[in-house]
Design a protein around this motif. Structure first.
Motif, PDB file in Angstrom:
ATOM      1  N   LYS A 249       0.826  -1.208   0.000  1.00 41.77           N
ATOM      2  CA  LYS A 249       0.000   0.000   0.000  1.00 41.77           C
ATOM      3  C   LYS A 249       0.860   1.257   0.000  1.00 41.77           C
ATOM      4  O   LYS A 249       0.430   2.304  -0.500  1.00 41.77           O
ATOM      5  CB  LYS A 249      -0.952  -0.015   1.200  1.00 41.77           C
ATOM      6  CG  LYS A 249      -2.099  -1.020   1.031  1.00 41.77           C
ATOM      7  CD  LYS A 249      -3.156  -0.842   2.096  1.00 41.77           C
ATOM      8  CE  LYS A 249      -4.351  -1.744   1.818  1.00 41.77           C
ATOM      9  NZ  LYS A 249      -5.469  -1.508   2.770  1.00 41.77           N
TER      10      LYS A 249
ATOM     11  N   GLY B 178      -3.287  -2.244  -7.822  1.00 40.98           N
ATOM     12  CA  GLY B 178      -3.427  -1.001  -7.069  1.00 40.98           C
ATOM     13  C   GLY B 178      -2.760   0.181  -7.737  1.00 40.98           C
ATOM     14  O   GLY B 178      -3.253   1.312  -7.652  1.00 40.98           O
ATOM     15  N   VAL B 179      -1.633  -0.043  -8.403  1.00 41.71           N
ATOM     16  CA  VAL B 179      -0.979   1.039  -9.141  1.00 41.71           C
ATOM     17  C   VAL B 179      -1.897   1.530 -10.260  1.00 41.71           C
ATOM     18  O   VAL B 179      -2.096   2.743 -10.433  1.00 41.71           O
ATOM     19  CB  VAL B 179       0.385   0.581  -9.701  1.00 41.71           C
ATOM     20  CG1 VAL B 179       0.900   1.566 -10.756  1.00 41.71           C
ATOM     21  CG2 VAL B 179       1.403   0.447  -8.574  1.00 41.71           C
TER      22      VAL B 179
ATOM     23  N   THR C 197      -4.888   3.370  -8.809  1.00 38.15           N
ATOM     24  CA  THR C 197      -4.496   4.709  -8.358  1.00 38.15           C
ATOM     25  C   THR C 197      -4.384   5.659  -9.533  1.00 38.15           C
ATOM     26  O   THR C 197      -4.846   6.808  -9.480  1.00 38.15           O
ATOM     27  CB  THR C 197      -3.152   4.641  -7.602  1.00 38.15           C
ATOM     28  OG1 THR C 197      -3.301   3.796  -6.454  1.00 38.15           O
ATOM     29  CG2 THR C 197      -2.698   6.022  -7.163  1.00 38.15           C
TER      30      THR C 197
ATOM     31  N   HIS D 215       1.383   2.147  -3.517  1.00 39.37           N
ATOM     32  CA  HIS D 215       0.224   2.847  -4.074  1.00 39.37           C
ATOM     33  C   HIS D 215       0.227   4.326  -3.673  1.00 39.37           C
ATOM     34  O   HIS D 215      -0.104   5.200  -4.484  1.00 39.37           O
ATOM     35  CB  HIS D 215      -1.067   2.176  -3.600  1.00 39.37           C
ATOM     36  CG  HIS D 215      -1.170   0.729  -3.989  1.00 39.37           C
ATOM     37  ND1 HIS D 215      -1.949  -0.181  -3.303  1.00 39.37           N
ATOM     38  CD2 HIS D 215      -0.562   0.026  -4.979  1.00 39.37           C
ATOM     39  CE1 HIS D 215      -1.845  -1.369  -3.873  1.00 39.37           C
ATOM     40  NE2 HIS D 215      -1.004  -1.268  -4.892  1.00 39.37           N
TER      41      HIS D 215
ATOM     42  N   THR E 116       2.737   6.109  -5.708  1.00 42.37           N
ATOM     43  CA  THR E 116       2.211   6.263  -7.069  1.00 42.37           C
ATOM     44  C   THR E 116       1.292   7.476  -7.154  1.00 42.37           C
ATOM     45  O   THR E 116       1.355   8.258  -8.116  1.00 42.37           O
ATOM     46  CB  THR E 116       1.443   4.996  -7.496  1.00 42.37           C
ATOM     47  OG1 THR E 116       2.337   3.866  -7.462  1.00 42.37           O
ATOM     48  CG2 THR E 116       0.875   5.145  -8.898  1.00 42.37           C
ATOM     49  N   ARG E 117       0.431   7.649  -6.143  1.00 42.66           N
ATOM     50  CA  ARG E 117      -0.470   8.802  -6.149  1.00 42.66           C
ATOM     51  C   ARG E 117       0.316  10.113  -6.073  1.00 42.66           C
ATOM     52  O   ARG E 117       0.002  11.077  -6.790  1.00 42.66           O
ATOM     53  CB  ARG E 117      -1.457   8.714  -4.980  1.00 42.66           C
ATOM     54  CG  ARG E 117      -2.478   9.848  -4.978  1.00 42.66           C
ATOM     55  CD  ARG E 117      -3.626   9.624  -4.015  1.00 42.66           C
ATOM     56  NE  ARG E 117      -3.191   9.542  -2.638  1.00 42.66           N
ATOM     57  CZ  ARG E 117      -3.172   8.420  -1.917  1.00 42.66           C
ATOM     58  NH1 ARG E 117      -3.580   7.278  -2.470  1.00 42.66           N
ATOM     59  NH2 ARG E 117      -2.770   8.419  -0.672  1.00 42.66           N
TER      60      ARG E 117
END
Length: 484
Positions: free
Chosen positions: A245, A303-304, A307, A248, A251-252
């Motif tokens: 997480k 999740g990437v 996002t 992620h 990444t955001r």
């Protein structure tokens, strides 16, 4: 009702009639502040024939309805204040005890308009070493005015952040925080602030992440301390998930502030993929050794993409889908090779044993894990489903093939889902469809997109699941490009 009664902010200006130019400057400041919603008490406007000047000054300074007092300081003001001369001297006698006994230190502020030859501000002795607003440099006047209007409205540029929660590791019984927490915080803060060199901090985080994804693997084929091997794998995956997480979250931050650093996320994903198999030279392992890593590889990549969908970063999604992921295959005849994004979707075979042992007959444990752990925060579970659908149909749509390389575990939760997921719902706009198609689906036409997605409707991905998902429905094929 008068303007004065309606105003939330009332302020008094104390100043010296040094020169006509200085008086005009003060008047222009008062006019601008009035236009910006501050009720200004100014002698030129409020002191009338027959009024008592001393009473006017005292009332203006001590009146509790006056929320701010501005002391405009130049050389003449300082000289008169220190010498207790004229009206300024009278105001000084009123201001001095007010300032020294005041409980609200935010009511009074000096506005310095002049400095001496050595650059020292002309401030009266009674003001002491308190912080002032510097209007002495005409080139910085706008910055000074912003600082002033913020002070008048109690709206500082920098505010204390909202008090957060006590770190979970202090209350959950865990011995320590995540091993990568320090590296993660440094990387995230550098990205959010646009600090040069942030990419290297992301790389440093990635190195620490992989150490944990390897170190947290289950110990062996029979579990540990009589823990069944499937439970050991699930426990290992649960321990790894907070680290994933963090990927992620980074990444955001990259999507919002530093898209050029996205290569570092791709490099981290390569490392995550490498944990799903043995390293060269490994001589002892079992199939279950890498199952937790396979579960996490799926969640990491999914999740990437989820996002990036939330951040509407189609270009970065395209890069992630087209990237050849370096993979040092220990079983390959030619050794080193590359993989595509589909290799992040691997099935953990130990979950079949988990079904038999628990006699629960779950259709898709990996979907259950995502559903359980992504109910709050970002990316959300719905975004994860959206990403799963995109990854599932990407190859069949863009390559005219029924072969798909990505298994969309979470879509099992769309059974009976009646509407299109967001990305696909937005593709009812012909303009938006053209953009998405060009970036993600090989620039196929709306008609081709509909035909190729509809061909996937008959896929039976899970045994005994009813009602099955409708790919056409959640991809919105009935509305694709139906509007301009």
């Amino acid at each position: 009702m008068s303007e004065r009664a309606e105003a939330n902010r009332k302020a008094f200006i104390s100043y010296s009639w040094s020169t006509p130019e200085h008086k005009a400057w003060v008047r222009r400041l008062a006019e601008r502040l009035t236009e910006d919603g501050v009720y200004i008490i100014l002698d030129e406007w409020d002191l009338k024939p027959g009024h008592d000047p001393i009473h006017f000054m005292e009332q203006s300074i001590t009146n509790p309805e006056v929320t701010k007092v501005m002391i405009v300081c130049d050389r003449v003001y300082k000289e008169k204040a220190d010498g207790r001369a004229g009206g300024v001297g009278t105001e000084t006698q009123i201001l001095t005890p007010e300032i020294y006994r005041m409980t609200d230190q935010g009511k009074y502020a000096a506005l310095v308009t002049e400095v001496d030859d050595e650059g020292n501000a002309y401030v009266p002795t009674f003001y002491g070493g308190r912080i002032f607003i510097d209007f002495s440099d005409p080139e910085r006047e706008e910055e000074a005015y912003e600082e002033l209007i913020r002070w008048l409205n109690d709206a500082p540029l920098h505010t204390r952040p909202k008090l957060g929660k006590t770190p979970a590791f202090l209350t959950s019984g865990d011995a320590k925080p995540l091993a990568t927490q320090s590296r993660f915080r440094r990387a995230k803060e550098a990205l959010d602030r646009g600090v040069p060199g942030a990419a290297s901090l992301v790389r440093d985080f990635g190195e620490g992440l992989i150490e944990q994804l390897i170190g947290l693997r289950p110990p062996g084929s029979s579990g540990q301390n009589d823990v069944p091997i499937d439970e050991a794998v699930v426990n290992a995956a649960n321990a790894m998930r907070p680290y994933v997480k963090q990927v992620h979250e980074l990444t955001r931050s990259i999507a919002r502030t530093t898209p050029q650093a996205f290569d570092e996320i791709l490099a981290i994903l390569e490392l995550v993929l490498s944990t799903t198999d043995r390293a060269r030279g490994t001589t002892a392992w079992t199939p279950a050794t890498f199952d937790a890593n396979k579960i996490m590889a799926y969640e990491a990549f999914l999740g990437v993409i989820a996002t990036l969908l939330a951040e509407r970063q189609l270009d970065l999604i395209a890069r992630a889908l087209d990237h050849p992921y370096y993979y040092d295959d220990p079983s390959g005849g030619h050794g080193r090779s590359t993989k595509d994004f589909g290799d992040f979707s691997q099935y953990a075979e130990v979950l079949e044993y988990r079904n038999r042992r628990l006699n629960q007959n779950r259709a898709d444990w990996q979907a259950d894990f995502v559903h359980q752990h992504y109910q709050s925060g970002s990316p959300s579970f719905v975004r994860m489903m959206e990403a799963d659908l995109l990854l599932f149909i990407r190859r069949p749509v863009s390559e005219e093939s029924k072969y798909y390389s990505w298994f969309p575990h979470t879509l099992i939760y769309t059974g009976g889902w009646g509407s299109a997921l967001e990305l696909f719902a937005r593709m009812e706009s012909a303009q938006f469809f053209a953009l998405v198609s060009q970036k993600l689906f090989g620039a196929v036409s709306p008609q081709v997109f509909k035909e190729r997605v509809s061909a996937l409707n008959g896929e039976r991905l899970w045994r005994g699941v009813y009602p099955g998902m409708s790919i056409g429905s959640i991809a919105g094929v009935g509305q694709v490009a139906s509007r301009p």
